[in-house]
Design an enzyme around this catalytic site. Sequence first.
Site, PDB file in Angstrom:
ATOM      1  N   TYR A  58     -11.261 -33.471   2.874  1.00  0.00           N
ATOM      2  CA  TYR A  58     -11.545 -33.862   4.267  1.00  0.00           C
ATOM      3  C   TYR A  58     -11.737 -35.375   4.358  1.00  0.00           C
ATOM      4  O   TYR A  58     -11.171 -36.038   5.237  1.00  0.00           O
ATOM      5  CB  TYR A  58     -12.797 -33.124   4.756  1.00  0.00           C
ATOM      6  CG  TYR A  58     -13.430 -33.704   6.009  1.00  0.00           C
ATOM      7  CD1 TYR A  58     -12.863 -33.494   7.261  1.00  0.00           C
ATOM      8  CD2 TYR A  58     -14.607 -34.457   5.941  1.00  0.00           C
ATOM      9  CE1 TYR A  58     -13.438 -34.024   8.411  1.00  0.00           C
ATOM     10  CE2 TYR A  58     -15.196 -34.982   7.081  1.00  0.00           C
ATOM     11  CZ  TYR A  58     -14.611 -34.772   8.314  1.00  0.00           C
ATOM     12  OH  TYR A  58     -15.182 -35.295   9.442  1.00  0.00           O
ATOM     13  N   SER A  93     -14.519 -40.932  10.171  1.00  0.00           N
ATOM     14  CA  SER A  93     -15.809 -40.453   9.652  1.00  0.00           C
ATOM     15  C   SER A  93     -16.294 -41.438   8.605  1.00  0.00           C
ATOM     16  O   SER A  93     -15.486 -42.073   7.915  1.00  0.00           O
ATOM     17  CB  SER A  93     -15.635 -39.076   9.003  1.00  0.00           C
ATOM     18  OG  SER A  93     -16.825 -38.708   8.334  1.00  0.00           O
TER      19      SER A  93
HETATM   20  P1  NAP Z   1     -16.912 -29.325  16.106  1.00  0.00           P
HETATM   21  O1  NAP Z   1     -18.181 -29.209  16.863  1.00  0.00           O
HETATM   22  O2  NAP Z   1     -16.623 -28.364  15.007  1.00  0.00           O
HETATM   23  O3  NAP Z   1     -15.705 -29.322  17.162  1.00  0.00           O
HETATM   24  C1  NAP Z   1     -14.392 -29.419  16.700  1.00  0.00           C
HETATM   25  C2  NAP Z   1     -13.464 -29.501  17.880  1.00  0.00           C
HETATM   26  O4  NAP Z   1     -12.126 -29.625  17.376  1.00  0.00           O
HETATM   27  C3  NAP Z   1     -13.502 -28.252  18.748  1.00  0.00           C
HETATM   28  O5  NAP Z   1     -13.417 -28.633  20.091  1.00  0.00           O
HETATM   29  C4  NAP Z   1     -12.248 -27.489  18.314  1.00  0.00           C
HETATM   30  O6  NAP Z   1     -11.681 -26.741  19.358  1.00  0.00           O
HETATM   31  C5  NAP Z   1     -11.327 -28.634  17.989  1.00  0.00           C
HETATM   32  N1  NAP Z   1     -10.234 -28.224  17.102  1.00  0.00           N
HETATM   33  C6  NAP Z   1     -10.301 -27.745  15.837  1.00  0.00           C
HETATM   34  N2  NAP Z   1      -9.075 -27.470  15.383  1.00  0.00           N
HETATM   35  C7  NAP Z   1      -8.207 -27.760  16.395  1.00  0.00           C
HETATM   36  C8  NAP Z   1      -6.804 -27.677  16.539  1.00  0.00           C
HETATM   37  N3  NAP Z   1      -6.016 -27.218  15.551  1.00  0.00           N
HETATM   38  N4  NAP Z   1      -6.265 -28.067  17.719  1.00  0.00           N
HETATM   39  C9  NAP Z   1      -7.046 -28.535  18.729  1.00  0.00           C
HETATM   40  N5  NAP Z   1      -8.381 -28.622  18.645  1.00  0.00           N
HETATM   41  C10 NAP Z   1      -8.949 -28.236  17.490  1.00  0.00           C
HETATM   42  O7  NAP Z   1     -16.772 -30.761  15.428  1.00  0.00           O
HETATM   43  P2  NAP Z   1     -17.464 -32.177  15.738  1.00  0.00           P
HETATM   44  O8  NAP Z   1     -18.601 -32.317  14.816  1.00  0.00           O
HETATM   45  O9  NAP Z   1     -17.651 -32.368  17.185  1.00  0.00           O
HETATM   46  O10 NAP Z   1     -16.320 -33.133  15.191  1.00  0.00           O
HETATM   47  C11 NAP Z   1     -15.417 -33.818  16.036  1.00  0.00           C
HETATM   48  C12 NAP Z   1     -14.724 -34.909  15.230  1.00  0.00           C
HETATM   49  O11 NAP Z   1     -15.712 -35.767  14.673  1.00  0.00           O
HETATM   50  C13 NAP Z   1     -13.897 -34.374  14.052  1.00  0.00           C
HETATM   51  O12 NAP Z   1     -12.734 -35.150  13.922  1.00  0.00           O
HETATM   52  C14 NAP Z   1     -14.825 -34.602  12.864  1.00  0.00           C
HETATM   53  O13 NAP Z   1     -14.100 -34.740  11.670  1.00  0.00           O
HETATM   54  C15 NAP Z   1     -15.511 -35.885  13.279  1.00  0.00           C
HETATM   55  N6  NAP Z   1     -16.809 -36.132  12.621  1.00  0.00           N
HETATM   56  C16 NAP Z   1     -17.856 -35.265  12.781  1.00  0.00           C
HETATM   57  C17 NAP Z   1     -19.063 -35.537  12.133  1.00  0.00           C
HETATM   58  C18 NAP Z   1     -20.260 -34.640  12.245  1.00  0.00           C
HETATM   59  O14 NAP Z   1     -21.248 -34.848  11.506  1.00  0.00           O
HETATM   60  N7  NAP Z   1     -20.283 -33.668  13.147  1.00  0.00           N
HETATM   61  C19 NAP Z   1     -19.169 -36.677  11.345  1.00  0.00           C
HETATM   62  C20 NAP Z   1     -18.086 -37.533  11.225  1.00  0.00           C
HETATM   63  C21 NAP Z   1     -16.908 -37.245  11.869  1.00  0.00           C
HETATM   64  P3  NAP Z   1     -11.952 -25.150  19.561  1.00  0.00           P
HETATM   65  O15 NAP Z   1     -13.378 -25.039  20.033  1.00  0.00           O
HETATM   66  O16 NAP Z   1     -11.009 -24.753  20.626  1.00  0.00           O
HETATM   67  O17 NAP Z   1     -11.733 -24.507  18.260  1.00  0.00           O
END
Ligand code: NAP
Length: 253
Positions: free
Chosen positions: A162, A148
């Site tokens: 985080y 991130s």
């Molecule tokens: P999201 O929409 O909240 O989705 C999170 C995903 O992670 C879901 O598929 C969830 O599965 C899964 N997950 C959570 N805890 C888990 C566990 N213990 N075991 C297996 N799967 C788990 O998040 P996102 O925004 O797509 O983020 C994805 C990645 O990008 C993360 O690493 C986040 O830190 C990074 N990121 C996001 C942003 C942003 O602005 N969105 C920015 C920078 C980095 P379930 O549905 O089954 O719970």
Amino acid sequence: MTNIINPGTLVVTGGSRGIGAAVAKLAAEHGYAVALNFASGKVEARKLVNEIAAAGGRAFAVQADVSREQEIVSMFATAEQELGPIKALVNNAGVTGGFARVEEVTAAAIEKVFAVNVMGAILCAREAVRRMSTRHGGTGGAIVNISSRAAHTGSAGEWVHYAATKGAIDSFTIGLAREVATEGIRVNAVAPGLVDTGLHAANGEPERLQRLMPTIPMQRPGQPREIAEGVLWLLSPAASYVTGAILQIGGGR
Ligand code: NAP
């Protein structure tokens, strides 16, 4: 669609929603057999698997909480059994631990966010390396860790704990890349900026992207597909000399 013939099995953690779901979809379009991991989002994961199949791709939903070692070990065994040799891993599953200034954060929140974001990613990489490394009889592969921009902004006043997990992911990416560089495995990271997923609302602030818009030089959040494009490039032979890189996809942020 990119014309890549059968690049093998890709494990994508947290593939049920957001960035992980976009990676799973695009990877299937690129010909990967996708082992789509989820923790609680069974319905979403199954729906996505069906969508991929309907579009002519191959995917399999596999449940595992990546903060649990045994579930990770079983997930890799199942993925291999269902879809064939693993050639790629995208460590995407992540949680934020919720908003808290450091003086308020609990040990339980810190433990959880490090268990999922750091320990989970390292253990998944371990399972992938055991299968892909030429040192273990494998034929190579590629790993992309989802970091991130928070690793560098530090997320002061929101979730420094985080951001610290993503700093750890960056160090892990560089170290593992160097460790396995002669074993046929490339290891890189993608560092997204602010991306339009459910992550922000899930943490209690649906308007977070709107609030932070002025901090994005391009003045808009990224779409999950725009992150997935970078991931698929790093996995592909087009990035054959790229390892230990952290690709920023943040609209300038
Ligand atoms: P999201 O929409 O909240 O989705 C999170 C995903 O992670 C879901 O598929 C969830 O599965 C899964 N997950 C959570 N805890 C888990 C566990 N213990 N075991 C297996 N799967 C788990 O998040 P996102 O925004 O797509 O983020 C994805 C990645 O990008 C993360 O690493 C986040 O830190 C990074 N990121 C996001 C942003 C942003 O602005 N969105 C920015 C920078 C980095 P379930 O549905 O089954 O719970």
